[in-house]
Design a protein around this motif. Structure first.
Motif, mmCIF file in Angstrom:
data_model
loop_
_atom_site.group_PDB
_atom_site.id
_atom_site.type_symbol
_atom_site.label_atom_id
_atom_site.label_comp_id
_atom_site.label_asym_id
_atom_site.label_seq_id
_atom_site.Cartn_x
_atom_site.Cartn_y
_atom_site.Cartn_z
ATOM 1 N N GLY A 4 14.613 36.895 -8.540
ATOM 2 C CA GLY A 4 14.554 37.210 -7.131
ATOM 3 C C GLY A 4 15.294 38.502 -6.831
ATOM 4 N N TRP A 5 15.396 38.796 -5.582
ATOM 5 C CA TRP A 5 16.138 39.977 -5.169
ATOM 6 C C TRP A 5 17.583 39.825 -5.618
ATOM 7 C CZ3 TRP A 5 14.924 41.480 0.580
ATOM 8 C CH2 TRP A 5 13.572 41.814 0.689
ATOM 9 N N LEU A 55 14.060 34.810 -0.789
ATOM 10 C CA LEU A 55 13.769 36.015 -1.567
ATOM 11 C C LEU A 55 14.792 36.218 -2.679
ATOM 12 C CD1 LEU A 55 12.687 38.366 1.348
ATOM 13 C CD2 LEU A 55 11.210 37.320 -0.389
ATOM 14 N N GLU A 56 16.042 35.894 -2.386
ATOM 15 C CA GLU A 56 17.089 36.019 -3.399
ATOM 16 C C GLU A 56 16.867 35.021 -4.544
ATOM 17 O OE1 GLU A 56 21.966 36.353 -3.664
ATOM 18 O OE2 GLU A 56 21.033 36.033 -1.717
ATOM 19 N N HIS A 57 16.205 33.908 -4.245
ATOM 20 C CA HIS A 57 15.920 32.883 -5.259
ATOM 21 C C HIS A 57 14.494 32.995 -5.804
ATOM 22 C CE1 HIS A 57 19.512 31.069 -3.377
ATOM 23 N NE2 HIS A 57 19.755 30.729 -4.639
ATOM 24 N N ASP A 58 13.864 34.154 -5.604
ATOM 25 C CA ASP A 58 12.526 34.451 -6.114
ATOM 26 C C ASP A 58 11.447 33.534 -5.537
ATOM 27 O OD1 ASP A 58 10.940 36.210 -7.603
ATOM 28 O OD2 ASP A 58 10.826 34.827 -9.290
ATOM 29 N N ILE A 59 11.633 33.092 -4.316
ATOM 30 C CA ILE A 59 10.633 32.285 -3.612
ATOM 31 C C ILE A 59 9.961 33.214 -2.609
ATOM 32 C CG2 ILE A 59 10.235 30.329 -2.066
ATOM 33 C CD1 ILE A 59 12.862 29.123 -3.311
ATOM 34 N N HIS A 60 8.641 33.399 -2.774
ATOM 35 C CA HIS A 60 7.922 34.352 -1.935
ATOM 36 C C HIS A 60 6.877 33.704 -1.031
ATOM 37 C CE1 HIS A 60 9.760 37.812 -3.917
ATOM 38 N NE2 HIS A 60 9.761 37.019 -4.976
ATOM 39 N N LYS A 61 6.604 32.444 -1.233
ATOM 40 C CA LYS A 61 5.734 31.704 -0.322
ATOM 41 C C LYS A 61 6.645 30.819 0.509
ATOM 42 C CE LYS A 61 1.549 31.742 -2.986
ATOM 43 N NZ LYS A 61 0.463 30.969 -3.577
#
Length: 168
Positions: A4-5, A55-61
């Protein structure tokens, strides 16, 4: 492995978004012209935090179950426009249930962008047509109406347009 970010990127973009909100105005049905950053509801702040956590945890949906009158649709549109403004060439869409809701939200988005101070250096609207808006950084936002009836083409909404960002 996807990441993630970074925390630093998250803080930088989140901080920049709050600065954007401090200069972002809408026409509120209840209070007239207001600055979003000065009038955030608790639910809106929690939404912003949850999006950046994701977003920091790489979740984009990201799906949001919300009730009415919390300002989540407005803050989501502001966040979408902000992301289009800071990422050149990004293509996004905002989907609505009815054409009337689409027109009202489009007017809100146009006010958000057009009333930003020049000192913010946010990309101006360089193209404006029936389908959507194009910003000076070549990012685009399409406005779509899903309709409420089942039809032959109702399952094709947003197909073949190469979207990177979608709000409903």
């Amino acid at each position: 492995m996807a990441r993630g970010w970074t925390h630093e990127k998250r803080v930088a973009v989140e901080t920049a978004f709050y600065k954007f909100l401090d200069r972002c105005f809408i026409n509120s049905r209840d209070a007239g012209r207001i600055c979003l950053g000065e009038n955030l509801f608790d639910g809106q702040s929690r939404f912003i935090t949850a999006v950046f956590d994701s977003l920091e945890h790489d979740i984009h949906k990201i799906y949001v179950l919300k009730s009415r009158q919390l300002g989540i649709s407005t803050i989501a549109r502001a966040l979408g426009i902000f992301l289009l403004g800071i990422h050149p060439g990004l293509k996004g869409a905002v989907v609505f249930d009815t054409d009337q809701n689409k027109q009202e939200a489009r007017a809100e988005i146009e006010v958000m962008i057009n009333e930003l101070p020049k000192s913010l250096k946010f990309p101006y609207i360089k193209g404006n047509n029936r389908a959507g808006l194009t910003l000076a950084n070549d990012s685009k936002v399409l406005f779509m109406s899903a309709g409420v009836r089942k039809s032959k083409t109702s399952g094709t909404l947003g197909r073949s347009v190469g979207l990177s960002l979608a709000l409903r």
